[in-house]
Design an enzyme around this catalytic site. Structure first.
Site, PDB file in Angstrom:
ATOM      1  N   HIS A   1       0.846  -1.192   0.000  1.00 13.64           N
ATOM      2  CA  HIS A   1       0.000   0.000   0.000  1.00 13.64           C
ATOM      3  C   HIS A   1       0.875   1.232   0.000  1.00 13.64           C
ATOM      4  O   HIS A   1       1.951   1.229   0.603  1.00 13.64           O
ATOM      5  CB  HIS A   1      -0.913   0.011   1.231  1.00 13.64           C
ATOM      6  CG  HIS A   1      -2.076   0.909   1.044  1.00 13.64           C
ATOM      7  ND1 HIS A   1      -2.016   2.248   1.305  1.00 13.64           N
ATOM      8  CD2 HIS A   1      -3.313   0.660   0.537  1.00 13.64           C
ATOM      9  CE1 HIS A   1      -3.181   2.790   0.998  1.00 13.64           C
ATOM     10  NE2 HIS A   1      -3.982   1.857   0.526  1.00 13.64           N
TER      11      HIS A   1
ATOM     12  N   GLU B   1      -7.841  -5.356  -0.345  1.00 18.13           N
ATOM     13  CA  GLU B   1      -8.368  -6.200  -1.424  1.00 18.13           C
ATOM     14  C   GLU B   1      -8.222  -7.691  -1.128  1.00 18.13           C
ATOM     15  O   GLU B   1      -8.946  -8.501  -1.675  1.00 18.13           O
ATOM     16  CB  GLU B   1      -7.630  -5.918  -2.743  1.00 18.13           C
ATOM     17  CG  GLU B   1      -7.511  -4.461  -3.116  1.00 18.13           C
ATOM     18  CD  GLU B   1      -8.794  -3.879  -3.649  1.00 18.13           C
ATOM     19  OE1 GLU B   1      -9.866  -4.439  -3.375  1.00 18.13           O
ATOM     20  OE2 GLU B   1      -8.715  -2.852  -4.334  1.00 18.13           O
TER      21      GLU B   1
HETATM   22  C1  LIG Z   1      -0.684  -0.812  -3.968  1.00 18.70           C
HETATM   23  C2  LIG Z   1       0.620  -0.476  -4.686  1.00 18.70           C
HETATM   24  C3  LIG Z   1       0.286   0.076  -6.075  1.00 18.70           C
HETATM   25  C4  LIG Z   1       1.356   0.602  -3.877  1.00 18.70           C
HETATM   26  O1  LIG Z   1       2.471   0.929  -4.623  1.00 18.70           O
HETATM   27  P1  LIG Z   1       3.592   1.985  -4.223  1.00 18.70           P
HETATM   28  O2  LIG Z   1       3.438   2.461  -2.855  1.00 18.70           O
HETATM   29  O3  LIG Z   1       3.635   3.000  -5.282  1.00 18.70           O
HETATM   30  O4  LIG Z   1       4.856   1.052  -4.250  1.00 18.70           O
HETATM   31  P2  LIG Z   1       5.828   0.887  -5.464  1.00 18.70           P
HETATM   32  O5  LIG Z   1       5.064   0.590  -6.720  1.00 18.70           O
HETATM   33  O6  LIG Z   1       6.733   2.075  -5.465  1.00 18.70           O
HETATM   34  O7  LIG Z   1       6.632  -0.396  -5.027  1.00 18.70           O
HETATM   35  C5  LIG Z   1       7.751  -0.355  -4.142  1.00 18.70           C
HETATM   36  C6  LIG Z   1       8.495  -1.655  -4.242  1.00 18.70           C
HETATM   37  O8  LIG Z   1       7.728  -2.675  -3.614  1.00 18.70           O
HETATM   38  C7  LIG Z   1       7.423  -3.699  -4.571  1.00 18.70           C
HETATM   39  N1  LIG Z   1       6.027  -4.076  -4.378  1.00 18.70           N
HETATM   40  C8  LIG Z   1       5.004  -3.282  -4.002  1.00 18.70           C
HETATM   41  N2  LIG Z   1       3.867  -3.979  -3.936  1.00 18.70           N
HETATM   42  C9  LIG Z   1       4.192  -5.251  -4.289  1.00 18.70           C
HETATM   43  C10 LIG Z   1       3.427  -6.424  -4.420  1.00 18.70           C
HETATM   44  N3  LIG Z   1       2.114  -6.439  -4.182  1.00 18.70           N
HETATM   45  N4  LIG Z   1       4.050  -7.533  -4.830  1.00 18.70           N
HETATM   46  C11 LIG Z   1       5.380  -7.529  -5.072  1.00 18.70           C
HETATM   47  N5  LIG Z   1       6.151  -6.446  -4.971  1.00 18.70           N
HETATM   48  C12 LIG Z   1       5.569  -5.312  -4.576  1.00 18.70           C
HETATM   49  C13 LIG Z   1       7.595  -3.083  -5.944  1.00 18.70           C
HETATM   50  O9  LIG Z   1       7.896  -4.040  -6.903  1.00 18.70           O
HETATM   51  C14 LIG Z   1       8.729  -2.104  -5.695  1.00 18.70           C
HETATM   52  O10 LIG Z   1       9.931  -2.818  -5.746  1.00 18.70           O
HETATM   53  P3  LIG Z   1      11.274  -2.153  -6.395  1.00 18.70           P
HETATM   54  O11 LIG Z   1      11.531  -0.951  -5.552  1.00 18.70           O
HETATM   55  O12 LIG Z   1      12.278  -3.238  -6.260  1.00 18.70           O
HETATM   56  O13 LIG Z   1      10.909  -1.802  -7.802  1.00 18.70           O
HETATM   57  C15 LIG Z   1       1.517  -1.730  -4.801  1.00 18.70           C
HETATM   58  O14 LIG Z   1       1.838  -2.210  -3.507  1.00 18.70           O
HETATM   59  C16 LIG Z   1       0.888  -2.837  -5.646  1.00 18.70           C
HETATM   60  O15 LIG Z   1       1.036  -2.815  -6.868  1.00 18.70           O
HETATM   61  N6  LIG Z   1       0.176  -3.822  -5.025  1.00 18.70           N
HETATM   62  C17 LIG Z   1      -0.462  -4.866  -5.770  1.00 18.70           C
HETATM   63  C18 LIG Z   1      -1.795  -4.404  -6.325  1.00 18.70           C
HETATM   64  C19 LIG Z   1      -2.842  -4.233  -5.262  1.00 18.70           C
HETATM   65  O16 LIG Z   1      -2.985  -5.045  -4.353  1.00 18.70           O
HETATM   66  N7  LIG Z   1      -3.612  -3.140  -5.400  1.00 18.70           N
HETATM   67  C20 LIG Z   1      -4.659  -2.812  -4.469  1.00 18.70           C
HETATM   68  C21 LIG Z   1      -4.298  -1.573  -3.721  1.00 18.70           C
HETATM   69  S1  LIG Z   1      -5.409  -1.255  -2.386  1.00 18.70           S
END
Ligand SMILES: CC(C)(COP(=O)(O)OP(=O)(O)OC[C@H]1O[C@@H](n2cnc3c(N)ncnc32)[C@H](O)[C@@H]1OP(=O)(O)O)[C@@H](O)C(=O)NCCC(=O)NCCS
Length: 379
Positions: free
Chosen positions: A268, A322
């Site tokens: 998140h 989720e």
């Molecule tokens: C929710 C989400 C978009 C938040 O993203 P964010 O805060 O912008 O985090 P980032 O996209 O910058 O990710 C940071 C790091 O954690 C990793 N990471 C984050 N969520 C991850 C996940 N669910 N699975 C695997 N790796 C994950 C990313 O790959 C990234 O790694 P890197 O730095 O080596 O590239 C992200 O955690 C995600 O994509 N989750 C899966 C989708 C999901 O469950 N969405 C519902 C949201 S309520």
């Protein structure tokens, strides 16, 4: 004359506007470190079971919990608006392909509703009046479309049932058990608002141009649809189905990460601990989901948390809302492709609260960009 702000050097916001405050709000507050979500002063974990979804929607819109009479009037108003225009029913029956994605149908139906809405009894505040109608009609649109695509008779709203129970009734044609109705009511409460998330930001940006409510809600629906935002719960369910057995969890997750794909339902932007909504949903899922699926989900949670912690020691990646939503929605009988649209049935009330707040003190959103393209080309 140039404004004070335009004379100042532009500030560079981080990618994704992470950590940037773009508005003051009195609607909801997220404590990402403590793992708390507050609606208008109330801890969201305390609300399910004590207040109905309608009471929470009223709270979000007005800033106070309704008394008995206020709640009665609010519920009556929502019920009065549940039926959708006959023109929209014909559109769903005759123009919409049965194979269409329900979320796309919902987005289109909101646009369509604006063209055919009744202008009778306009009240002082068109946003509130149209917002009440939209909030009331999301479940009807989805349930009608679902039954039409299955070649079943549509089931009209039942005024004896509250919002959550009526949605389940319109989908299945049967009155839901009290346990299932309560589970969905709790889900709707937990998902109703969540600070400046992407779809809320879309809604606020759109309404800040002083366009109409329907356009702002269409923008928000389109934003919620993405897998990084609201599109995850069906993918969580698909992941559980694809893993199938507890012994396969670790290999499946490692394979996925090796392909550089994310594990849905984890991580998140704001929470650095377990999402508080996830805790409540897990409790509900433990009571109503099939025990084998619940055990599998628990194993996925444990294994994924361990693997993700090894990969990202700097940043805990825990279950988000989720993950257990998918179990709750499945257990109450919602088809997988209606998971995200059902999320919208809840969040639409938050969007409207945020739109009302934006309009109270509006300034058009108009950030700027740094041009980094080639300079001075000539033909
Ligand atoms: C929710 C989400 C978009 C938040 O993203 P964010 O805060 O912008 O985090 P980032 O996209 O910058 O990710 C940071 C790091 O954690 C990793 N990471 C984050 N969520 C991850 C996940 N669910 N699975 C695997 N790796 C994950 C990313 O790959 C990234 O790694 P890197 O730095 O080596 O590239 C992200 O955690 C995600 O994509 N989750 C899966 C989708 C999901 O469950 N969405 C519902 C949201 S309520």
């Amino acid at each position: 004359m140039a404004s004070q702000a335009s004379k100042q050097p532009a500030l560079r916001a981080p990618p994704g506007l992470e950590g940037v405050i773009v508005a003051d709000t009195m609607i909801s507050k997220i404590d990402g470190i403590g793992g708390k979500l507050i609606y208008r002063g109330y801890n969201v974990q305390d609300l399910p079971g004590k207040a109905s979804f309608e009471a929470v929607a009223y709270l979000l819109w007005t800033g106070h919990m309704p008394n008995e009479e206020e709640l009665l009037i609010f519920k009556r108003n929502l019920k009065r608006h549940r039926k959708i225009s006959e023109k929209l029913v014909m559109f769903l029956k005759e123009a919409v392909p049965k194979s269409a994605e329900p979320f796309v149908v919902l987005r289109t139906a909101v646009s369509y509703l604006q063209m055919v809405r009744s202008k009778e009894n306009p009240r002082d505040d068109p946003v509130l009046e149209n917002g009440t109608a939209l909030g009331a009609q999301f479940p009807t649109i989805l349930a009608y479309f679902h039954r039409i695509r299955k070649n079943k008779e549509i089931v009209e709203p039942n005024p004896d049932l509250d919002h959550a129970a009526n949605y389940l009734y319109m989908l299945s044609g049967k009155e839901p058990s009290e346990e299932n109705a309560k589970a969905l009511d709790s889900y709707l409460i937990l998902l109703a608002d969540h600070g400046m998330n992407a779809s809320t930001f879309s809604a606020r940006v759109t309404i800040s141009t002083l366009t109409d409510l329907y356009s702002a809600i269409v923008a928000a629906i389109g934003t919620l649809k993405g897998p990084l935002h609201g599109g995850a719960p069906s993918q969580v369910w698909e992941m559980l189905e694809s893993i199938g057995e507890e012994e396969l969890v670790e290999t499946w997750l490692l394979d996925r990460l090796a392909r550089n794909e994310r594990i849905m339902g984890f991580g998140h932007r704001i929470y650095r601990t377990e999402d508080p909504r996830s805790k409540v949903l897990k409790g509900i899922a433990s009571k109503i989901s099939d025990p084998k699926t619940f055990a599998l989900a628990n194993t996925v949670e444990e294994v994924a948390r361990r693997i993700l912690q090894q990969r990202h020691p700097e940043r805990p990646l825990d279950t988000n809302v989720e993950f257990y939503s998918s179990l709750v929605l499945n257990a109450v009988g919602i088809p997988t492709d209606l998971f995200t649209p059902t999320f919208a049935c809840s969040r639409v009330f938050g969007w409207i609260a945020q739109i009302l707040e934006q309009l109270e003190n509006n300034r058009i959103f108009r950030p700027t960009t740094e041009y980094v393209g080639p300079p001075n080309l000539s033909l």
